[in-house]
Motif scaffolding. Structure first.
Motif, mmCIF file in Angstrom:
data_model
loop_
_atom_site.group_PDB
_atom_site.id
_atom_site.type_symbol
_atom_site.label_atom_id
_atom_site.label_comp_id
_atom_site.label_asym_id
_atom_site.label_seq_id
_atom_site.Cartn_x
_atom_site.Cartn_y
_atom_site.Cartn_z
ATOM 1 N N LEU A 176 4.175 -26.429 57.600
ATOM 2 C CA LEU A 176 3.101 -27.272 57.050
ATOM 3 C C LEU A 176 3.537 -27.942 55.753
ATOM 4 O O LEU A 176 2.847 -28.807 55.224
ATOM 5 N N LYS B 283 -5.471 -20.454 51.310
ATOM 6 C CA LYS B 283 -4.706 -20.553 50.059
ATOM 7 C C LYS B 283 -5.673 -20.890 48.939
ATOM 8 O O LYS B 283 -6.401 -21.886 49.028
ATOM 9 N N ARG C 175 4.374 -20.956 59.008
ATOM 10 C CA ARG C 175 3.465 -21.713 58.125
ATOM 11 C C ARG C 175 4.233 -22.663 57.200
ATOM 12 O O ARG C 175 3.693 -23.663 56.736
ATOM 13 N N ASP D 125 -6.783 -29.978 55.719
ATOM 14 C CA ASP D 125 -5.704 -29.094 55.275
ATOM 15 C C ASP D 125 -6.175 -27.959 54.367
ATOM 16 O O ASP D 125 -6.273 -26.811 54.783
ATOM 17 N N LYS E 105 -3.584 -26.484 62.492
ATOM 18 C CA LYS E 105 -3.432 -25.589 61.341
ATOM 19 C C LYS E 105 -3.909 -24.190 61.698
ATOM 20 O O LYS E 105 -3.288 -23.198 61.321
HETATM 21 N N1 GLY Z 1 -1.142 -26.778 52.821
HETATM 22 C C1 GLY Z 1 -0.217 -25.959 53.495
HETATM 23 C C2 GLY Z 1 -0.711 -24.600 53.810
HETATM 24 O O1 GLY Z 1 -1.890 -24.337 53.730
HETATM 25 O O2 GLY Z 1 0.057 -23.730 54.135
#
Ligand code: GLY
Length: 349
Positions: free
Chosen positions: A237, A142, A234, A136, A220
């Motif tokens: 997630l 992020k 997104r 993740d 992802k």
């Molecule tokens: N952990 C969720 C994201 O990266 O959007």
């Protein structure tokens, strides 16, 4: 070696291979013209892998140093990042040089943030060593730190130059943190892939961990390639995360891992969906069963009132609405805007 290409604004590849740690110097030479490398890692991971990475860099003629900070979420703050800037400046890292984030989610988020901001942005690569980071947090760009007002409130979207996933690093990961990562693995099946969920339901995911990581990272990748900055898809997630985060907050982020809280959050929100007739009956039970197979809790003693109130007072919540992620059925998810002051009603009705 499994290679997954991520087509974000700044594209990159994710490589999955056992012992890829020993090839990090070679890969840096392929993706960058860096002369110097700063390896950022924490006090748990440094004794295990720091020297392997430094040796792999030296083998390729790269000049490298390591910056080690105290392991733990309590280190995830701007003071720790300031110490990273000191190391980067003293080592005379230039815009052409590169940072390696070696460790779990806290390390990846903070080293990524240091990379995004030092000299207004230098390259970095992610070498995630926990299951949660491998499936993740190392993918999707992020980065960030906590401030006293809340977790991850300061940060940037900043993509790495590459992600190197070495499944062998999971051999040194305590069981509790394997469970932690499994909650995110189960999440991917719930939101996007019923066949994958059914595979997980057999309880044998840890026997095929490379394939499991590849599946998660591919899901992802697809999501973040379509919605890099989380303006729509997104958000899916975050399934289980709104209530999960509220539960973590009730426990002051101690005594319950992120994954444990997400598992409970996934079950609670899906039960609410079933009660409202928007989720196929029996879905929450299926999620509970899979979570339990991987050692995750599915209920908590906190009341709906406490959970809703914790979510409502979350500093991360901006405005009067909250985007809840719900399932129609396993493998199919959507977001629903709910007024914050209706959250308790939504989860109890
Ligand atoms: N952990 C969720 C994201 O990266 O959007």
């Amino acid at each position: 070696m499994k290679t997954i290409h991520v087509n974000t604004g700044s594209p990159y590849d994710i490589y999955i291979e056992r012992d890829i740690l020993d090839c990090c110097g070679k890969i840096i030479k392929e993706v960058s013209s860096a002369q110097k490398v700063t390896v950022i890692t924490d006090s748990n991971v440094a004794p295990l892998y720091k020297w392997r990475v430094l040796n792999a860099l030296a083998e390729e003629g790269l000049t490298a140093t390591a910056h080690v900070f105290q392991a733990g979420e309590q280190s995830k703050n701007l003071n720790t990042v300031a110490e990273m800037y000191n190391t980067l400046a003293e080592f005379k890292m230039t815009r052409k040089d590169i940072i390696i984030a070696l460790g779990g989610g806290v390390t990846g988020d903070m080293a990524g943030f240091a990379a995004a901001t030092y000299l207004r942005g230098i390259d970095f690569i992610q070498i995630p060593t926990s299951l949660l980071a491998q499936v993740d947090s190392s993918v999707g760009g992020k980065t960030g730190v906590d401030i006293v007002q809340g977790k991850n409130l300061v940060g940037a979207f900043y993509q790495p130059k590459a992600v190197l996933i070495d499944p062998n690093t999971l051999n040194t990961l305590p069981d509790k943190f394997i469970c932690d990562g499994m909650a995110e693995v189960i999440k991917y099946g719930c939101i996007k892939d019923c066949a994958f969920f059914d595979e997980l339901a057999k309880g044998t995911a840890l026997d095929n961990i490379e394939d499991v990581i590849e599946r998660c990272v591919t899901i992802k990748r697809d999501v973040v390639s379509r919605d890099e900055k989380e303006s729509g898809e997104r958000m899916l997630l975050n399934f289980g995360h709104t209530l999960g985060h509220a539960i973590e907050k009730i426990y002051n982020f101690t005594g319950i891992t992120h994954g444990m809280a997400v598992a409970i959050g996934m079950v609670l929100i899906t039960k609410a969906g079933e009660r409202r007739g928007i989720t196929q009956n029996g879905t929450a039970d299926k999620i509970s069963e899979v979570c339990r197979k991987y050692g995750l809790p599915t209920t908590d003693n906190a009341s709906f009132e406490e959970i809703a109130s914790s979510a409502q007072t979350d500093k991360k919540t901006v405005g009067t609405d909250i985007n809840l992620v719900l399932l129609d059925k396993i493998g199919s998810s959507f977001t629903k805007k709910v007024r914050l002051d209706n959250l308790l009603d939504f989860i109890t009705a």
